[in-house]
Design an enzyme around this catalytic site. Structure first.
Site, PDB file in Angstrom:
ATOM      1  N   CYS A  88       0.808  -1.232   0.000  1.00 19.41           N
ATOM      2  CA  CYS A  88       0.000   0.000   0.000  1.00 19.41           C
ATOM      3  C   CYS A  88       0.839   1.279   0.000  1.00 19.41           C
ATOM      4  CB  CYS A  88      -0.926   0.002   1.206  1.00 19.41           C
ATOM      5  SG  CYS A  88      -2.143  -1.298   1.118  1.00 19.41           S
TER       6      CYS A  88
HETATM    7  N1  LIG Z   1      -2.751  -6.056   1.139  1.00 16.44           N
HETATM    8  C1  LIG Z   1      -3.307  -5.089   1.822  1.00 16.44           C
HETATM    9  O1  LIG Z   1      -3.042  -4.944   2.989  1.00 16.44           O
HETATM   10  C2  LIG Z   1      -4.307  -4.133   1.170  1.00 16.44           C
HETATM   11  C3  LIG Z   1      -5.024  -3.269   1.998  1.00 16.44           C
HETATM   12  C4  LIG Z   1      -5.952  -2.408   1.440  1.00 16.44           C
HETATM   13  C5  LIG Z   1      -6.127  -2.405   0.058  1.00 16.44           C
HETATM   14  N2  LIG Z   1      -5.420  -3.234  -0.750  1.00 16.44           N
HETATM   15  C6  LIG Z   1      -5.674  -3.198  -2.177  1.00 16.44           C
HETATM   16  O2  LIG Z   1      -6.444  -4.328  -2.545  1.00 16.44           O
HETATM   17  C7  LIG Z   1      -6.070  -4.785  -3.842  1.00 16.44           C
HETATM   18  C8  LIG Z   1      -5.616  -6.220  -3.783  1.00 16.44           C
HETATM   19  O3  LIG Z   1      -4.483  -6.304  -2.942  1.00 16.44           O
HETATM   20  P1  LIG Z   1      -3.915  -7.666  -2.366  1.00 16.44           P
HETATM   21  O4  LIG Z   1      -2.886  -7.312  -1.375  1.00 16.44           O
HETATM   22  O5  LIG Z   1      -5.039  -8.560  -1.961  1.00 16.44           O
HETATM   23  O6  LIG Z   1      -3.219  -8.258  -3.698  1.00 16.44           O
HETATM   24  P2  LIG Z   1      -2.694  -9.739  -3.939  1.00 16.44           P
HETATM   25  O7  LIG Z   1      -1.673  -9.643  -4.986  1.00 16.44           O
HETATM   26  O8  LIG Z   1      -2.396 -10.399  -2.636  1.00 16.44           O
HETATM   27  O9  LIG Z   1      -3.981 -10.497  -4.530  1.00 16.44           O
HETATM   28  C9  LIG Z   1      -4.567 -10.168  -5.739  1.00 16.44           C
HETATM   29  C10 LIG Z   1      -5.034 -11.464  -6.419  1.00 16.44           C
HETATM   30  O10 LIG Z   1      -5.692 -11.121  -7.651  1.00 16.44           O
HETATM   31  C11 LIG Z   1      -5.383 -12.119  -8.607  1.00 16.44           C
HETATM   32  N3  LIG Z   1      -5.617 -11.583  -9.938  1.00 16.44           N
HETATM   33  C12 LIG Z   1      -4.822 -10.806 -10.717  1.00 16.44           C
HETATM   34  N4  LIG Z   1      -5.419 -10.512 -11.864  1.00 16.44           N
HETATM   35  C13 LIG Z   1      -6.627 -11.128 -11.838  1.00 16.44           C
HETATM   36  C14 LIG Z   1      -7.706 -11.206 -12.758  1.00 16.44           C
HETATM   37  N5  LIG Z   1      -7.667 -10.564 -13.912  1.00 16.44           N
HETATM   38  N6  LIG Z   1      -8.794 -11.928 -12.408  1.00 16.44           N
HETATM   39  C15 LIG Z   1      -8.840 -12.574 -11.229  1.00 16.44           C
HETATM   40  N7  LIG Z   1      -7.856 -12.545 -10.318  1.00 16.44           N
HETATM   41  C16 LIG Z   1      -6.762 -11.827 -10.616  1.00 16.44           C
HETATM   42  C17 LIG Z   1      -3.939 -12.473  -8.315  1.00 16.44           C
HETATM   43  O11 LIG Z   1      -3.629 -13.751  -8.830  1.00 16.44           O
HETATM   44  C18 LIG Z   1      -3.905 -12.411  -6.790  1.00 16.44           C
HETATM   45  O12 LIG Z   1      -4.163 -13.669  -6.206  1.00 16.44           O
HETATM   46  C19 LIG Z   1      -4.977  -3.821  -4.314  1.00 16.44           C
HETATM   47  O13 LIG Z   1      -5.566  -2.800  -5.050  1.00 16.44           O
HETATM   48  C20 LIG Z   1      -4.449  -3.258  -3.025  1.00 16.44           C
HETATM   49  O14 LIG Z   1      -3.903  -1.974  -3.209  1.00 16.44           O
HETATM   50  C21 LIG Z   1      -4.507  -4.120  -0.202  1.00 16.44           C
END
Ligand SMILES: NC(=O)c1ccc[n+]([C@@H]2O[C@H](COP(=O)([O-])OP(=O)(O)OC[C@H]3O[C@@H](n4cnc5c(N)ncnc54)[C@H](O)[C@@H]3O)[C@@H](O)[C@H]2O)c1
Length: 415
Positions: free
Chosen positions: A257
């Site tokens: 983030c």
């Molecule tokens: N990790 C955190 O603490 C956090 C907190 C708040 C917000 N976010 C936001 O949430 C979002 C996701 O973050 P995350 O940490 O869970 O990411 P991550 O990389 O852990 O997970 C994302 C998942 O999406 C999958 N993916 C990618 N393209 C895809 C598609 N076209 N169709 C289906 N699945 C697909 C990936 O394989 C992966 O498993 C980001 O925008 C991030 O900024 C994350």
């Protein structure tokens, strides 16, 4: 109700489990076949969800990589990554490919909520046009909202349930549908007037942290020159009951983030002929911290009549924060890279991170590595280690997290 979750990462998997625990049916989708297989087998790969917990609700969850399966869901929540390109510009590739795939299977009356952090305007200008390629129209046959995720990995006092959730709908009905959806798993919902307001809310929260961390990091560098203990100062300032919020200095910002999200706004701001000075400055200071920390280690070794080249340096903690194994953007990696470039003989101890192939390193047990090291450097403080005892026993202990404050021994150096 059947809820579709797209993207089973740090955000999506806990969300899938939360809806399943609330008794909803969940279609959990990811393009990564390994994740789909792991979820299907009840094996969690996210610290915040134990495998037991996942197995307990597996009857409610159907893991899939086929978008067509989402046709059965009433609501679909998109949690795909929103990284930066090599030029530090928003990379909406995963989001747009997910939206295109969704458009092939959307059904009249479905609700789509985007949770991925992004710049204001993404939902309206990028997501909606792609979803409308389905022939459905937002406000008529389709509902769309943005609701940012606020999860803080590893945190147990504030969870999805008791952290208020912000929602901005494309229309009042969209917002209402999203409110109804999230009320099944969240105690408090905060509706804002537009998706843009919800998108910017998330960025404000992250930028607020980034700027405040940079401020205290800058003061830490100044305090060091002045011979003042920054931790004593932060502790003292934190006794003020109002008008001050505690932020701690450290080796730099990590995770998905804070080092990434603020630059989504910087990029968007350029279209409005604005440069976001606070964001840029905070990024600059925070990115400088690993370099500063390496200089600190170098000086400490120098004082012990040792060059970095050939010195055995044990790094404690490779992930970006305590209690989790996420190494994305971890300052520990940058510190190790810089020390390796200077010829240090590196090893690291981190039970959450078994190996760092790019550095050619594997996690080592604390002993005998700590007793044999010329310097032990605490970068990320995982629970379960007596750092204060270690600090007094090591040849040289460099504490970049302030966990040894109050300890005053000759071989100890604190940021
Ligand atoms: N990790 C955190 O603490 C956090 C907190 C708040 C917000 N976010 C936001 O949430 C979002 C996701 O973050 P995350 O940490 O869970 O990411 P991550 O990389 O852990 O997970 C994302 C998942 O999406 C999958 N993916 C990618 N393209 C895809 C598609 N076209 N169709 C289906 N699945 C697909 C990936 O394989 C992966 O498993 C980001 O925008 C991030 O900024 C994350």
């Amino acid at each position: 109700m059947t809820v579709g979750i797209v993207g089973l990462g740090y955000v999506g998997l806990p969300l899938a489990v939360a809806f399943a625990r609330a008794g909803e049916r969940v279609i959990a989708l990811d393009v990564d076949g390994q994740k789909v297989a792991a979820v299907g087998a009840g094996e969690s790969y996210i610290e915040d969800v134990s495998s037991e917990e996942l197995r307990g609700v597996l009857g409610q969850i159907r893991a899939t990589s086929r978008y067509a399966d989402l046709a059965q869901a009433q609501s679909i929540i998109v949690c795909v990554p929103t990284p930066l390109t090599a030029n530090r510009e928003p990379d909406l590739g995963p989001l747009t490919s997910s939206a295109r795939a969704l458009a092939q299977v959307l059904q009249p009356g479905q609700l789509v909520v985007l949770e991925s952090t992004t710049y204001p305007g993404t939902t309206r200008e990028r997501l909606v046009p792609l979803l409308e390629e389905s022939g459905l129209r937002v406000g008529e046959s389709l509902n769309v909202a943005f609701s940012p995720e606020r999860v803080d990995p590893g945190r147990t006092d504030y969870t999805l349930q008791n952290t208020p959730k912000v929602i901005g709908g494309m229309t009042d009905e969209c917002a209402e549908r999203a409110r109804e959806l999230y009320s099944r798993v969240c105690d408090k919902l905060v509706l804002v007037g537009t998706p843009e307001a919800a998108e910017l809310t998330k960025l404000l929260e992250n930028i607020f942290r980034s700027v405040n961390i940079a401020l205290v990091n800058e003061l830490a560098m100044l305090a060091e020159r002045m011979g003042i203990d920054i931790w004593e100062v932060v502790d003292a300032a934190s006794t003020k009951p109002y008008g001050f919020m505690r932020f701690e200095p450290g080796p730099g910002m990590g995770g998905h983030c804070l080092p990434v999200d603020p630059f989504y706004l910087t990029w968007r701001a350029r279209e409005f002929h604005m440069s976001t000075e606070f964001i840029e400055l905070a990024g600059k200071i925070n990115q400088q911290m690993p370099v500063h920390c390496v200089e600190r280690i170098e000086r400490a070794l120098n004082d012990a009549l040792k060059p970095v080249r050939g010195s055995k340096i044990l790094i404690l903690g490779a992930s970006y924060k305590g209690g989790v194994g996420d190494i994305r953007e971890s300052p520990a990696l940058r510190i190790m890279e810089l020390l390796a470039e200077r010829g240090a003989v590196l090893s690291y101890h981190d039970e959450f991170v078994p190996a760092l192939p790019e550095l050619g390193l594997e996690h080592v047990p604390l002993e005998p590595a700590a007793s044999e090291a010329d310097a032990v450097v605490l970068v990320t403080a995982h629970p379960g280690i007596d750092y204060r005892a270690l600090a007094t026993q090591s040849a040289l202990f460099v504490d970049l997290r302030g966990v040894t404050r109050g300890v005053d021994v000759a071989n100890l150096v604190r940021l």
